[in-house]
Design a protein around this motif. Structure first.
Motif, mmCIF file in Angstrom:
data_model
loop_
_atom_site.group_PDB
_atom_site.id
_atom_site.type_symbol
_atom_site.label_atom_id
_atom_site.label_comp_id
_atom_site.label_asym_id
_atom_site.label_seq_id
_atom_site.Cartn_x
_atom_site.Cartn_y
_atom_site.Cartn_z
ATOM 1 N N VAL A 1 0.834 -1.208 -0.266
ATOM 2 C CA VAL A 1 -0.229 -0.154 -0.390
ATOM 3 C C VAL A 1 1.396 1.359 0.038
ATOM 4 O O VAL A 1 0.488 2.133 -0.782
ATOM 5 N N SER A 2 1.790 1.784 0.820
ATOM 6 C CA SER A 2 2.931 2.467 0.884
ATOM 7 C C SER A 2 4.200 1.714 1.261
ATOM 8 O O SER A 2 4.490 0.307 1.542
ATOM 9 N N PRO A 3 5.124 2.636 0.929
ATOM 10 C CA PRO A 3 6.392 2.047 1.794
ATOM 11 C C PRO A 3 6.941 1.234 3.023
ATOM 12 O O PRO A 3 6.572 2.007 4.251
ATOM 13 N N GLY A 4 6.982 0.460 3.039
ATOM 14 C CA GLY A 4 6.769 -0.436 4.661
ATOM 15 C C GLY A 4 5.373 -0.931 4.993
ATOM 16 O O GLY A 4 5.465 -1.430 5.941
ATOM 17 N N VAL A 5 4.504 -1.062 4.093
ATOM 18 C CA VAL A 5 3.176 -1.267 4.592
ATOM 19 C C VAL A 5 2.852 -2.626 3.423
ATOM 20 O O VAL A 5 2.878 -1.949 2.299
ATOM 21 N N LYS A 6 2.050 -3.665 4.144
ATOM 22 C CA LYS A 6 2.209 -4.761 2.720
ATOM 23 C C LYS A 6 0.575 -5.287 3.850
ATOM 24 O O LYS A 6 0.526 -5.787 4.660
ATOM 25 N N VAL A 7 -0.710 -5.402 2.783
ATOM 26 C CA VAL A 7 -1.563 -6.128 2.796
ATOM 27 C C VAL A 7 -2.013 -7.621 2.148
ATOM 28 O O VAL A 7 -0.992 -7.353 0.824
ATOM 29 N N GLY A 8 -1.914 -8.505 2.930
ATOM 30 C CA GLY A 8 -1.894 -9.859 2.152
ATOM 31 C C GLY A 8 -3.033 -10.567 2.364
ATOM 32 O O GLY A 8 -3.766 -10.293 3.306
ATOM 33 N N LEU A 9 -3.620 -11.252 1.426
ATOM 34 C CA LEU A 9 -4.393 -12.759 1.136
ATOM 35 C C LEU A 9 -4.645 -13.949 0.918
ATOM 36 O O LEU A 9 -3.672 -13.980 0.469
ATOM 37 N N ASN A 10 -4.712 -14.752 1.794
ATOM 38 C CA ASN A 10 -4.317 -16.451 1.444
ATOM 39 C C ASN A 10 -5.923 -16.964 1.482
ATOM 40 O O ASN A 10 -6.734 -17.138 2.558
ATOM 41 N N ARG A 11 -6.283 -17.285 0.320
ATOM 42 C CA ARG A 11 -7.602 -18.086 0.024
ATOM 43 C C ARG A 11 -6.753 -19.749 0.159
ATOM 44 O O ARG A 11 -6.331 -20.431 -0.729
ATOM 45 N N HIS A 12 -7.830 -20.586 1.046
ATOM 46 C CA HIS A 12 -7.132 -22.090 0.690
ATOM 47 C C HIS A 12 -8.274 -22.806 0.438
ATOM 48 O O HIS A 12 -9.726 -22.760 1.105
ATOM 49 N N SER A 13 -8.427 -23.967 -0.622
ATOM 50 C CA SER A 13 -9.375 -24.290 -1.544
ATOM 51 C C SER A 13 -10.457 -25.038 -0.338
ATOM 52 O O SER A 13 -11.297 -25.562 -0.491
ATOM 53 N N ASP A 14 -9.658 -25.981 0.406
ATOM 54 C CA ASP A 14 -10.312 -26.775 1.414
ATOM 55 C C ASP A 14 -10.477 -25.705 3.240
ATOM 56 O O ASP A 14 -11.738 -25.895 3.735
ATOM 57 N N ALA A 15 -9.716 -24.581 3.840
ATOM 58 C CA ALA A 15 -10.293 -24.440 5.036
ATOM 59 C C ALA A 15 -10.528 -22.893 5.358
ATOM 60 O O ALA A 15 -10.269 -22.330 6.204
#
Length: 77
Positions: A56-70
């Motif tokens: 989003v800005s230097p040093g700030v990261k947003v993440g998303l993890n999507r698993h097909s089962d859980a």
């Protein structure tokens, strides 16, 4: 041991800080067991994981993890 294959695809767009990855796991069914009456022989399966992050800005990261089962989860680094 049954055959396993784990392929993946990754796309990076550095201009906007975007990183997307798809990882798949394929497992062939177990066909040989010592004692079919007692031993478990699982069938084959496939699992898909989608992982994305955006700086989003230097040093700030947003993440998303999507698993097909859980289900899904998200995190901020």
């Amino acid at each position: 041991m049954p055959l396993s294959v784990i392929p993946g695809l990754n796309y990076v767009e550095p201009a906007i800080g975007l990183d997307i990855e798809l990882v798949s796991t394929f497992q062939k069914a177990t066909t040989r067991v010592t004692d079919p009456a007692r031993d478990f022989a699982p069938s084959g399966y496939a699992v898909f994981d989608l992982i994305a992050s955006w700086e989003v800005s230097p040093g700030v990261k947003v993440g998303l993890n999507r698993h097909s089962d859980a289900g899904s989860s998200s995190c901020v680094e």
